[in-house]
Design an enzyme around this catalytic site. Sequence first.
Site, mmCIF file in Angstrom:
data_model
loop_
_atom_site.group_PDB
_atom_site.id
_atom_site.type_symbol
_atom_site.label_atom_id
_atom_site.label_comp_id
_atom_site.label_asym_id
_atom_site.label_seq_id
_atom_site.Cartn_x
_atom_site.Cartn_y
_atom_site.Cartn_z
ATOM 1 N N THR A 119 0.501 -1.197 0.501
ATOM 2 C CA THR A 119 0.314 0.028 -0.316
ATOM 3 C C THR A 119 0.364 1.361 -0.077
ATOM 4 O O THR A 119 2.097 1.326 0.992
ATOM 5 C CB THR A 119 -0.174 0.245 1.314
ATOM 6 O OG1 THR A 119 -1.437 -1.491 1.135
ATOM 7 C CG2 THR A 119 -1.438 1.241 1.845
ATOM 8 N N ARG A 176 -12.945 -8.056 -2.227
ATOM 9 C CA ARG A 176 -11.983 -8.692 -0.276
ATOM 10 C C ARG A 176 -11.783 -6.661 -0.182
ATOM 11 O O ARG A 176 -11.389 -5.918 -0.680
ATOM 12 C CB ARG A 176 -10.797 -9.087 -0.614
ATOM 13 C CG ARG A 176 -9.613 -9.044 0.703
ATOM 14 C CD ARG A 176 -9.015 -8.046 0.704
ATOM 15 N NE ARG A 176 -7.690 -7.791 1.709
ATOM 16 C CZ ARG A 176 -6.693 -7.646 1.541
ATOM 17 N NH1 ARG A 176 -6.584 -6.474 1.256
ATOM 18 N NH2 ARG A 176 -5.852 -7.300 2.776
ATOM 19 N N GLY A 205 0.439 -3.367 5.346
ATOM 20 C CA GLY A 205 1.065 -4.402 5.986
ATOM 21 C C GLY A 205 -0.191 -5.238 5.723
ATOM 22 O O GLY A 205 -1.127 -4.373 4.444
HETATM 23 N N1 ASP Z 1 -2.335 -3.201 4.001
HETATM 24 C C1 ASP Z 1 -3.320 -3.583 2.028
HETATM 25 C C2 ASP Z 1 -4.065 -4.917 2.067
HETATM 26 O O1 ASP Z 1 -4.243 -5.646 3.183
HETATM 27 C C3 ASP Z 1 -1.406 -3.815 1.885
HETATM 28 C C4 ASP Z 1 -1.006 -3.351 1.924
HETATM 29 O O2 ASP Z 1 0.239 -2.661 2.575
HETATM 30 O O3 ASP Z 1 0.419 -3.585 1.300
HETATM 31 O O4 ASP Z 1 -4.906 -4.210 1.588
#
Ligand code: ASP
Length: 297
Positions: A156, A184, A208
Site C-alpha cells: 500500500t 475483499r 502491511g
Molecule cells: N494493507 C494492504 C491491504 O491489506 C496491503 C499492503 O499494505 O500492502 O490491502
Amino acid sequence: LENGERHWALIVHGGAKEIEPDKEQANREGVLRAAEAGRSVLAAGGSSIDAVGSAIRVLEDLPTFNAGRGSVPNAAGEVEMCSAIMDGADRRVGGVSAIRDVRHPIDAATRLLPEKEVLLAGEGALLFAREQELELVTQEQLHTLQPYDGEQAHDTVGAVALDMDGNLAAGTSTGGLTGSRVGRVGDSPLPGCGLYADNRVGAVALSGDGETISRVAVASQIMARLKDQEPDPAIGDALAELPIVGGPEADGGGIVITRDGRFGWAHNSREFAVALINSQMNEPRAWLRKAEAKTHG
Ligand code: ASP
C-alpha cells in the site's frame, strides 16, 4: 515556533514489503517525487488534504507501487483497489473499497469527504467515481507489471500531512494483497485500522497484512499510544501485535505526524520506503529501511 512562522510537515511511504536491489532506486525516487508533490502544496499554504492527495496521486501513477497503476491482481486476475482519506480537523473520512477501473482511487475517496457516507464498495464506489467524472482506465492499464507469482506482496502507499493551519490528514491507496478473494476489503480504507487523523493528537497511515491490521485496529492503537509515547515506539509497539495475532508472516509499517509536527515511522517488514520533509528542511529525505536512518542519521 520562531517569529510566528507557520510550520508544515509531510511524510509518505511506498509500502511495507521486501525491496529487491534492482527496485531500490525506483522506490527511493518514487517516494521522493511524492514528497515533492506534497511539499509544493504545503509550502504554498495549501491544505493537508490536498497535500496527501497530490502525494498519493504520484504514487498511484508509478508502476513500482501496488496502488493505482501497478496494482496486484486478485484471485480472478483482476485489479480491485482500496483507498481512504481522513481529515483531522472534523474527522470526516472518505473511502472506496474493491473499486475497479479508476486511475486515482484517492480522488474518489477525497470526493466522498463532504458526503455522509464514509465508505463505498465495489459497484457503488465505481458508480460514484463515474458521477464525479473521475478518470477511468482499463484493467490492463492498472496491472501492467505485476503478474501473480504466488508471493503476497504488501505495498500500500500512504501519506500524512500537517498544514500551516495545524490541520492533519492521512491517506492510503492500495491494490490489496495478491490473489485475494473478489470483493475483499483490506485495512486501508477502514478508519482506525489503516489510517486515522485527529488534530488533537496526530495522524497515521499503515501498510502491511491487511486482515491482521484490521483485527488489531492498528491505527487506533497508535493514536492511543501517542498520548504518552514518542511516535516511533508508539508505531513499533502497535506493530509488534501483528505477528502475535496473525502469525509470523503478519508484518507492517506505519508513518505518523503528531499535532506538534514530530515525525514517526517504524516497520517490522524487511523494507519500508519512506520520504519526509517539513518547513525547516530544504529538500525531502528518503530511506528504504529504518536501519538506514539509524546509521546515516
Ligand atoms: N494493507 C494492504 C491491504 O491489506 C496491503 C499492503 O499494505 O500492502 O490491502
